[in-house]
Design a protein around this motif. Structure first.
Motif, PDB file in Angstrom:
ATOM      1  N   PRO A   1       0.837  -1.207   0.000  1.00  0.00           N
ATOM      2  CA  PRO A   1       0.000   0.000   0.000  1.00  0.00           C
ATOM      3  C   PRO A   1       0.869   1.253   0.000  1.00  0.00           C
ATOM      4  CG  PRO A   1      -0.042  -1.064   2.155  1.00  0.00           C
ATOM      5  CD  PRO A   1       0.683  -1.993   1.233  1.00  0.00           C
ATOM      6  N   VAL A   2       0.342   2.319  -0.565  1.00  0.00           N
ATOM      7  CA  VAL A   2       1.080   3.566  -0.715  1.00  0.00           C
ATOM      8  C   VAL A   2       0.254   4.700  -0.111  1.00  0.00           C
ATOM      9  CG1 VAL A   2       2.110   5.188  -2.356  1.00  0.00           C
ATOM     10  CG2 VAL A   2       2.230   2.746  -2.790  1.00  0.00           C
ATOM     11  N   ALA A   3       0.923   5.599   0.581  1.00  0.00           N
ATOM     12  CA  ALA A   3       0.249   6.749   1.169  1.00  0.00           C
ATOM     13  C   ALA A   3      -0.349   7.623   0.072  1.00  0.00           C
ATOM     14  CB  ALA A   3       1.241   7.560   2.009  1.00  0.00           C
TER      15      ALA A   3
ATOM     16  N   LEU B   1      10.172  -0.484  -4.857  1.00  0.00           N
ATOM     17  CA  LEU B   1       9.431   0.053  -3.718  1.00  0.00           C
ATOM     18  C   LEU B   1       9.989  -0.566  -2.447  1.00  0.00           C
ATOM     19  CD1 LEU B   1       5.786  -0.243  -5.124  1.00  0.00           C
ATOM     20  CD2 LEU B   1       7.356   1.676  -5.327  1.00  0.00           C
ATOM     21  N   THR B   2      10.318   0.277  -1.484  1.00  0.00           N
ATOM     22  CA  THR B   2      10.868  -0.190  -0.206  1.00  0.00           C
ATOM     23  C   THR B   2       9.965   0.276   0.923  1.00  0.00           C
ATOM     24  OG1 THR B   2      13.076   0.070  -1.167  1.00  0.00           O
ATOM     25  CG2 THR B   2      12.940  -0.320   1.201  1.00  0.00           C
ATOM     26  N   PRO B   3       8.982  -0.527   1.305  1.00  0.00           N
ATOM     27  CA  PRO B   3       8.048  -0.098   2.357  1.00  0.00           C
ATOM     28  C   PRO B   3       8.765   0.100   3.688  1.00  0.00           C
ATOM     29  CG  PRO B   3       7.224  -2.020   1.173  1.00  0.00           C
ATOM     30  CD  PRO B   3       8.647  -1.855   0.778  1.00  0.00           C
ATOM     31  N   GLY B   4       8.201   0.962   4.513  1.00  0.00           N
ATOM     32  CA  GLY B   4       8.731   1.189   5.847  1.00  0.00           C
ATOM     33  C   GLY B   4       8.265   0.121   6.811  1.00  0.00           C
ATOM     34  N   SER B   5       8.462   0.377   8.099  1.00  0.00           N
ATOM     35  CA  SER B   5       8.102  -0.608   9.123  1.00  0.00           C
ATOM     36  C   SER B   5       6.607  -0.861   9.195  1.00  0.00           C
ATOM     37  CB  SER B   5       8.611  -0.132  10.490  1.00  0.00           C
ATOM     38  OG  SER B   5       8.079   1.148  10.806  1.00  0.00           O
ATOM     39  N   SER B   6       5.794   0.090   8.721  1.00  0.00           N
ATOM     40  CA  SER B   6       4.343  -0.096   8.722  1.00  0.00           C
ATOM     41  C   SER B   6       3.880  -0.999   7.579  1.00  0.00           C
ATOM     42  CB  SER B   6       3.644   1.258   8.613  1.00  0.00           C
ATOM     43  OG  SER B   6       3.925   1.871   7.373  1.00  0.00           O
ATOM     44  N   GLY B   7       4.797  -1.338   6.654  1.00  0.00           N
ATOM     45  CA  GLY B   7       4.427  -2.138   5.494  1.00  0.00           C
ATOM     46  C   GLY B   7       3.937  -1.326   4.321  1.00  0.00           C
ATOM     47  N   ALA B   8       3.916   0.012   4.470  1.00  0.00           N
ATOM     48  CA  ALA B   8       3.425   0.888   3.409  1.00  0.00           C
ATOM     49  C   ALA B   8       4.536   1.815   2.937  1.00  0.00           C
ATOM     50  CB  ALA B   8       2.233   1.701   3.908  1.00  0.00           C
ATOM     51  N   VAL B   9       4.415   2.261   1.703  1.00  0.00           N
ATOM     52  CA  VAL B   9       5.317   3.272   1.151  1.00  0.00           C
ATOM     53  C   VAL B   9       4.785   4.630   1.582  1.00  0.00           C
ATOM     54  CG1 VAL B   9       6.243   4.303  -0.960  1.00  0.00           C
ATOM     55  CG2 VAL B   9       5.942   1.825  -0.800  1.00  0.00           C
ATOM     56  N   THR B  10       5.489   5.293   2.475  1.00  0.00           N
ATOM     57  CA  THR B  10       5.008   6.537   3.055  1.00  0.00           C
ATOM     58  C   THR B  10       5.848   7.746   2.677  1.00  0.00           C
ATOM     59  OG1 THR B  10       6.297   6.115   5.055  1.00  0.00           O
ATOM     60  CG2 THR B  10       4.028   5.311   5.025  1.00  0.00           C
TER      61      THR B  10
END
Length: 639
Positions: A7-9, A59-68
């Motif tokens: 998921p992406v912000a 794409l490298t998601p953060g710790s939340s699992g989303a691309v923020t």
């Protein structure tokens, strides 16, 4: 949308689209459709999509699992980061919810995505307590007066006006023209609303974007009625906020951390499969405490139908984890150090301890109380209050489970027809109820179980289900059991402990009484008409839906044929004069065109058109809700 992508912000997607040139924006929709079908490679915490020989998006998601953050999405082409590859891949990703972008607050929070359920996936923010602004204070000491709610701040009014404008533009465009660029403008406005603390408006905007994507991609899970409801909610909320309405419910609620719940003793009631249109799947097990409060344990993660099937017997992530969901739905837990979400979900923090205890049958303790109230009274409590002003709270009330005792009298298509068993009245003389499958997915057992039950007219059932607020006298059962102290009822295996979860347990012929043991009811009898299906309101409903699916141009046709196709005369003849006036006003506004000082046709005003559409949609929702309520109040005698 590709469910394999993270998921992406919303603001990341919006910024990527805004950075494109006008020429590349024209190619964006086709590129998103193409890249959504490309294989996805995941390794070392990164997700890669190869878009061509010289272009790979990582794409490298953060710790939340989303691309923020924009830096978490890179492309290897020479035009990056202002390239079509990067924007198209981000456009193919799911849109992240507000709670996905917020890390759990401490050990009391839920354990990752397992804390999500289907409604989280669709609605975003949860919780019944409105978020107060800084200007909302407590009552003065010694005063019994409750202070008037403070109006929205200037920043909130501005954010709401911007979101209204973006939503009005999407409504005027319709699904065919509401591609990636209008969606990005809506996502940008949703992000601004989030920064201003407008949680309800932000959640509605994200649901609209998901609905537009599902409609354009023709996803199986897409329903036009859901998209219409979300557009109505978004315009109603932002319109009132932009007018500085002080109702706190319009601001909505933020995702709140799980709070301490102390000690609890809960009893399993049933399991509910979850298959969300966004690719999530799993199970929610419903529980009741000794004092009748509802709780739940959710295990919903990416995986769709396969995940929903496997989660039926997955271990419960609560305390020691010695129970699976099948055992918990028929057992109980003694919990110490419980943590609770505002809507009753049990958290799995480090301090939670849970000990399995024997369960209760549906005929004893707090579970028996679920079936003690007449069906009409239980439904009235869930449909009470207006549907439009605070739809979130109305929806939560309507989703509370209802218990009743019924006798099957026949089938109508994929539905069962049954009558309420009422003390002192003969069988088949109670309120007629339509039972519809809670989920028609072929991987689940609902439809097969309905066919089994339909083969036994006269069968007595104890039913636990959820009200369908959009259909006449309709329940969607989650579980069934035998009627206590009665004949001609279910004969379930002892290990099922008195009930069958319709989504998972498969009812066999041996679980049903022989046909010769069932009472003869003489057929279904006179089935009351469905007021929603027969009322001429379908003419206004079709116009409201066409406005969303086809845009402003699709609504202009009734106005251009002299009114021959708008059904206004039929609405007036049957007493729906307000519906006729609203239909005519919407068609006229859709066809309104101004002219500039040179006499040229000017761009139509999306604001006036959106207000005309919203008036029709709100009227339609309220009138249909009143018709549904009337079907639960009538007691038709069985002929």
């Amino acid at each position: 949308m590709n469910a394999e992508l993270p998921p992406v912000a919303p603001e990341v997607v919006a910024a990527a689209v805004e950075s494109l040139t006008a020429r590349l924006r024209k190619k964006l929709d086709a590129a998103i459709e193409s890249y959504a079908a490309l294989p996805v490679t995941a390794a070392d915490g990164a997700v890669r999509v190869r878009c061509g020989e010289d272009a790979e998006v990582t794409l490298t998601p953060g710790s939340s699992g989303a691309v923020t953050d924009a830096a978490q999405a890179v492309c290897g082409c020479l035009l990056a980061p202002r390239c079509l590859h990067r924007a198209a891949v981000l456009g193919a990703c799911p849109v992240a919810d507000a709670e996905t972008l917020t890390e759990p607050a401490g050990p009391a929070g839920p354990a990752g995505p397992a804390g999500k359920d289907e409604k989280d996936e669709q609605n975003g923010s949860e919780g019944p307590v409105p978020v107060a602004s800084d200007t909302q204070g407590d009552p003065a000491p010694g005063s019994d007066e409750t202070p008037a709610p403070a109006p929205p701040t200037p920043a909130q009014v501005t954010a709401a006006a911007g979101l209204w404008a973006a939503a009005a533009a999407v409504l005027a465009a319709g699904v065919p023209a509401a591609g990636a660029v209008p969606q990005a403008e809506l996502l940008r406005a949703a992000h601004t609303a989030r920064l201003a603390g407008l949680h309800r408006a932000e959640a509605a905007a994200l649901r609209v974007v998901r609905g537009l994507r599902g409609a354009r991609a023709r996803h199986d899970g897409h329903r036009l009625a859901d998209l219409v409801a979300n557009v109505r909610e978004l315009l109603l909320t932002t319109g009132l906020l932009a007018a500085a309405d002080p109702d706190p419910a319009l601001v909505g609620t933020a995702r709140r951390a799980y709070r301490p719940g102390g000690g609890l003793r809960v009893h399993g009631v049933c399991r509910e499969p979850v298959i969300a249109a966004t690719g999530y799947g799993g199970v929610v097990t419903h529980l009741v405490s000794e004092d009748g409060r509802w709780f739940s344990v959710a295990d919903v993660k990416p995986g769709g139908p396969a995940r929903a099937r496997g989660a039926a017997t997955a271990s419960v992530a609560l305390g020691s984890g010695t129970l699976d969901h099948a055992q918990l739905s028929r057992g109980g837990l003694l919990i110490s150090g419980a943590t609770l979400s505002p809507d009753g979900r049990l958290g799995s923090g480090k301090g939670v301890r849970a000990t399995p205890v024997p369960g209760l049958s549906w005929t004893s303790g707090p579970l028996a109380a679920l079936f003690a109230r007449p069906l009409s009274q239980a439904v009235a409590a869930r449909l009470a209050g207006p549907a439009g002003r605070d739809p979130k709270r109305s929806e939560q009330a309507a989703r509370e489970l209802i218990g009743c005792d019924l006798i099957v009298v026949g089938a109508a298509g994929d539905q069962l027809l049954a009558r309420e068993l009422t003390p002192g009245r003969p069988d088949g003389a109670g309120l007629l109820v339509r039972l519809a499958p809670a989920n028609g997915h072929p991987d689940l057992a609902h439809t097969a179980n309905f066919r089994r039950l339909a083969s036994r007219p006269g069968l007595r059932l104890r039913v636990l289900g959820r009200l369908d607020p959009d259909r006449a006298a309709t329940l969607r059962p989650l579980a069934v059991g035998p009627v206590p102290d009665g004949e001609a009822t279910l004969r379930l295996p002892p290990e099922w402990q008195g009930h069958a979860d319709l989504g998972y347990d498969r009812i066999q012929g041996a679980h049903l009484p022989p046909p010769e043991e069932l009472p003869a009811l003489g057929g279904v009898g006179a089935v009351p008409p469905d007021p929603l299906a027969q009322a001429p309101l379908w003419r206004l409903r079709r116009l409201v839906e066409v406005a969303v699916s086809g845009g402003r141009r699709a609504v202009t046709e009734p106005a251009r044929d002299g009114g021959r196709g708008d059904g206004g005369a039929a609405l007036r003849r049957t007493g729906f004069r307000a519906a006729a006036d609203l239909s005519a006003a919407l068609s006229a506004e859709a066809d309104r065109r101004g002219r500039d000082v040179f006499g040229r046709t000017a761009e139509a005003d999306p604001d006036r058109y959106a207000r005309a559409w919203l008036a029709a949609a709100v009227y339609l929702t309220g009138t249909e809700r009143a018709l549904v309520q009337a079907t639960w109040e009538r007691e038709e005698a069985h002929a």
